[in-house]
Scaffold this motif. Structure first.
Motif, PDB file in Angstrom:
ATOM      1  N   LEU A  28      51.606  25.742  77.710  1.00 16.96           N
ATOM      2  CA  LEU A  28      51.306  24.938  76.507  1.00 16.96           C
ATOM      3  C   LEU A  28      50.902  23.460  76.899  1.00 16.96           C
ATOM      4  O   LEU A  28      51.151  22.714  76.354  1.00 16.96           O
ATOM      5  CB  LEU A  28      52.622  25.035  75.774  1.00 16.96           C
ATOM      6  CG  LEU A  28      53.003  26.545  75.197  1.00 16.96           C
ATOM      7  CD1 LEU A  28      54.171  25.997  74.410  1.00 16.96           C
ATOM      8  CD2 LEU A  28      51.968  26.821  74.257  1.00 16.96           C
ATOM      9  N   LYS A  31      49.273  20.715  74.854  1.00 19.00           N
ATOM     10  CA  LYS A  31      49.682  20.924  73.395  1.00 19.00           C
ATOM     11  C   LYS A  31      50.602  20.048  73.104  1.00 19.00           C
ATOM     12  O   LYS A  31      51.688  19.646  73.661  1.00 19.00           O
ATOM     13  CB  LYS A  31      50.031  22.172  73.346  1.00 19.00           C
ATOM     14  CG  LYS A  31      48.867  23.402  73.497  1.00 19.00           C
ATOM     15  CD  LYS A  31      47.608  23.014  72.674  1.00 19.00           C
ATOM     16  CE  LYS A  31      46.544  24.016  73.070  1.00 19.00           C
ATOM     17  NZ  LYS A  31      45.070  23.974  72.452  1.00 19.00           N
ATOM     18  N   ALA A  33      53.648  19.772  69.965  1.00 18.49           N
ATOM     19  CA  ALA A  33      54.376  20.578  68.997  1.00 18.49           C
ATOM     20  C   ALA A  33      55.656  19.738  68.201  1.00 18.49           C
ATOM     21  O   ALA A  33      56.206  18.941  68.691  1.00 18.49           O
ATOM     22  CB  ALA A  33      55.307  21.712  69.812  1.00 18.49           C
ATOM     23  N   LEU A  50      59.841  24.779  74.457  1.00 13.61           N
ATOM     24  CA  LEU A  50      58.404  24.312  74.296  1.00 13.61           C
ATOM     25  C   LEU A  50      57.985  23.252  75.280  1.00 13.61           C
ATOM     26  O   LEU A  50      56.885  23.342  76.104  1.00 13.61           O
ATOM     27  CB  LEU A  50      58.061  23.975  73.009  1.00 13.61           C
ATOM     28  CG  LEU A  50      58.136  25.009  72.030  1.00 13.61           C
ATOM     29  CD1 LEU A  50      57.794  24.471  70.570  1.00 13.61           C
ATOM     30  CD2 LEU A  50      57.131  26.197  72.088  1.00 13.61           C
ATOM     31  N   ALA A  53      57.753  24.647  78.853  1.00 14.10           N
ATOM     32  CA  ALA A  53      56.496  25.393  78.731  1.00 14.10           C
ATOM     33  C   ALA A  53      55.424  24.551  79.017  1.00 14.10           C
ATOM     34  O   ALA A  53      54.048  25.004  79.024  1.00 14.10           O
ATOM     35  CB  ALA A  53      56.082  26.509  77.717  1.00 14.10           C
ATOM     36  N   ALA A  55      54.584  21.685  76.704  1.00 10.05           N
ATOM     37  CA  ALA A  55      54.106  20.887  75.699  1.00 10.05           C
ATOM     38  C   ALA A  55      54.756  19.758  75.536  1.00 10.05           C
ATOM     39  O   ALA A  55      56.019  19.488  75.882  1.00 10.05           O
ATOM     40  CB  ALA A  55      54.462  22.039  74.550  1.00 10.05           C
ATOM     41  N   ASP A 111      49.474  20.288  67.313  1.00 14.37           N
ATOM     42  CA  ASP A 111      48.782  21.381  67.721  1.00 14.37           C
ATOM     43  C   ASP A 111      49.720  22.546  67.251  1.00 14.37           C
ATOM     44  O   ASP A 111      49.116  23.812  67.022  1.00 14.37           O
ATOM     45  CB  ASP A 111      48.490  21.642  69.190  1.00 14.37           C
ATOM     46  CG  ASP A 111      47.591  20.496  69.687  1.00 14.37           C
ATOM     47  OD1 ASP A 111      46.348  20.455  69.599  1.00 14.37           O
ATOM     48  OD2 ASP A 111      48.172  20.055  70.414  1.00 14.37           O
ATOM     49  N   ILE A 112      50.966  22.518  67.410  1.00 16.40           N
ATOM     50  CA  ILE A 112      51.877  23.574  67.199  1.00 16.40           C
ATOM     51  C   ILE A 112      52.854  23.047  65.948  1.00 16.40           C
ATOM     52  O   ILE A 112      53.595  21.853  66.251  1.00 16.40           O
ATOM     53  CB  ILE A 112      52.956  24.022  68.230  1.00 16.40           C
ATOM     54  CG1 ILE A 112      51.854  24.479  69.252  1.00 16.40           C
ATOM     55  CG2 ILE A 112      53.807  24.925  67.983  1.00 16.40           C
ATOM     56  CD1 ILE A 112      52.321  24.415  70.450  1.00 16.40           C
ATOM     57  N   LYS A 162      48.678  26.260  65.406  1.00 17.48           N
ATOM     58  CA  LYS A 162      49.874  27.246  65.328  1.00 17.48           C
ATOM     59  C   LYS A 162      50.871  26.967  64.426  1.00 17.48           C
ATOM     60  O   LYS A 162      51.501  25.751  64.690  1.00 17.48           O
ATOM     61  CB  LYS A 162      50.410  27.474  66.762  1.00 17.48           C
ATOM     62  CG  LYS A 162      49.446  27.801  67.776  1.00 17.48           C
ATOM     63  CD  LYS A 162      49.183  29.607  67.723  1.00 17.48           C
ATOM     64  CE  LYS A 162      48.440  30.058  68.986  1.00 17.48           C
ATOM     65  NZ  LYS A 162      48.064  31.426  68.886  1.00 17.48           N
ATOM     66  N   VAL A 252      57.390  30.581  72.364  1.00 21.19           N
ATOM     67  CA  VAL A 252      56.267  30.452  73.365  1.00 21.19           C
ATOM     68  C   VAL A 252      55.154  31.208  73.013  1.00 21.19           C
ATOM     69  O   VAL A 252      54.044  30.896  73.122  1.00 21.19           O
ATOM     70  CB  VAL A 252      56.939  30.342  74.882  1.00 21.19           C
ATOM     71  CG1 VAL A 252      55.716  30.426  75.821  1.00 21.19           C
ATOM     72  CG2 VAL A 252      57.794  29.154  75.182  1.00 21.19           C
ATOM     73  N   SER A 255      53.276  30.318  70.030  1.00 22.44           N
ATOM     74  CA  SER A 255      52.665  28.909  70.097  1.00 22.44           C
ATOM     75  C   SER A 255      51.619  29.036  71.152  1.00 22.44           C
ATOM     76  O   SER A 255      50.715  28.205  71.235  1.00 22.44           O
ATOM     77  CB  SER A 255      53.806  27.935  70.971  1.00 22.44           C
ATOM     78  OG  SER A 255      54.897  27.799  70.192  1.00 22.44           O
ATOM     79  N   SER A 256      51.208  30.061  71.821  1.00 24.27           N
ATOM     80  CA  SER A 256      50.315  30.141  72.864  1.00 24.27           C
ATOM     81  C   SER A 256      48.968  31.072  72.659  1.00 24.27           C
ATOM     82  O   SER A 256      48.990  31.503  71.540  1.00 24.27           O
ATOM     83  CB  SER A 256      50.945  30.667  74.338  1.00 24.27           C
ATOM     84  OG  SER A 256      51.235  32.307  74.149  1.00 24.27           O
TER      85      SER A 256
END
Length: 277
Positions: A28, A31, A33, A50, A53, A55, A111-112, A162, A252, A255-256
């Motif tokens: 991510l 990105k 979120a 997140l 990952a 973000a 983005d998320i 997302k 995740v 979101s991906s």
């Protein structure tokens, strides 16, 4: 010696390829979120996941002090992550629209979106207070519409995005004393399907996660009740409460890029309770 070096090089190349695949598919990085209701419980756990990952995360809640505390804790836990705080009431349509518009224009793209804010009230249905019923509708259902619409307007313009709505095992099942809550979570599941139906054509993936019984502040009274815990452990095939960290993988994934053709799906993370008698 040359043969050994060749084998080692092949292993390194394989590991590099695997790591690249994981980053490209589930990573991510780059990105951002927004997670509503993320100063504690499931929302905070998802924000941590997140961030880990790759973000950037935007924490949300109504209580500025609680959100600030969560931001400080997350920043200390994930020092490499970019963490923002965005306080607004998810039940106030105009406040949501203003906060999202200002953030998008001043800071950057969301983005998320994880619509996690929610509440619970337990009472026999025949005695359920009307004001608590209205509060459940506003917090659990209307907020998903308000924040979802505000964020989706920008996602649609970019042709990607997302949206993940937090449902519940109560989206499919019922238990005494929480009929209005069950109604709201069933509504969120169907609103998720509606979002996907309207917005998939614009490049958005709109899905939901339906947690079973997790040890959270919302369930503190149930966790403290030995009789309920005994019932739950017997009723759930996994024979235990869920841990909030066990929701991160599903979030995740949704979101991906791994979920690029997944739309309108409700993913149950419940230890098997929804599939057993």
């Amino acid at each position: 010696m040359t043969g050994i070096l060749n084998v080692d090089n092949q292993k390194e190349e394989t590991m590099t390829t695997q790591n690249d695949f994981l980053k490209d598919t589930f990573g991510l990085a780059g990105k951002r979120a927004l997670i509503t209701g993320s100063s504690q419980g499931i929302g905070y756990a998802l924000a941590v996941g997140l961030a880990r990952a790759g973000a950037s995360v935007v924490l949300n809640g109504r209580d500025e002090a609680k959100v600030a505390k969560a931001k400080a804790e997350l920043s200390a836990l994930c020092p490499e992550a970019e963490v923002h705080a965005l306080c607004f009431d998810v039940t106030d349509h105009e406040a949501v629209r203003t906060a999202v518009d200002d953030f998008e224009l001043s800071t950057g793209a969301i983005d998320i979106l994880v619509n996690n804010a929610g509440m619970q009230h337990r009472s026999p249905l025949e005695e359920f207070p009307a004001d608590r019923f209205e509060a459940l509708l506003q917090t659990n259902v209307a907020s998903v519409f308000h924040v979802g619409q505000a964020v989706a307007r920008f996602m649609i313009g970019r042709g990607r995005g997302k949206i993940i709505n937090i449902c519940s095992v109560q989206s499919a099942l019922a238990r005494p004393g929480i009929a209005p809550y069950t109604a709201t979570k069933g509504a969120v599941a169907n609103l998720t399907k509606g979002m996907a139906t309207d917005w998939a054509q614009h490049g958005l993936q709109c899905n939901a996660i339906a947690p079973g019984y997790f040890d959270t502040p919302l369930n503190a009274a149930l966790v403290a009740d030995p009789d309920f815990t005994a019932w739950l452990e017997k009723r759930t095939p996994a024979h235990r409460w869920g841990k909030v960290e066990e929701l991160v993988g599903a979030c995740v994934f949704l979101s991906s890029g791994a979920s690029s053709f997944v739309n309108g799906h409700v993913l149950y993370v419940d230890g098997g309770i929804s599939v057993s008698l």
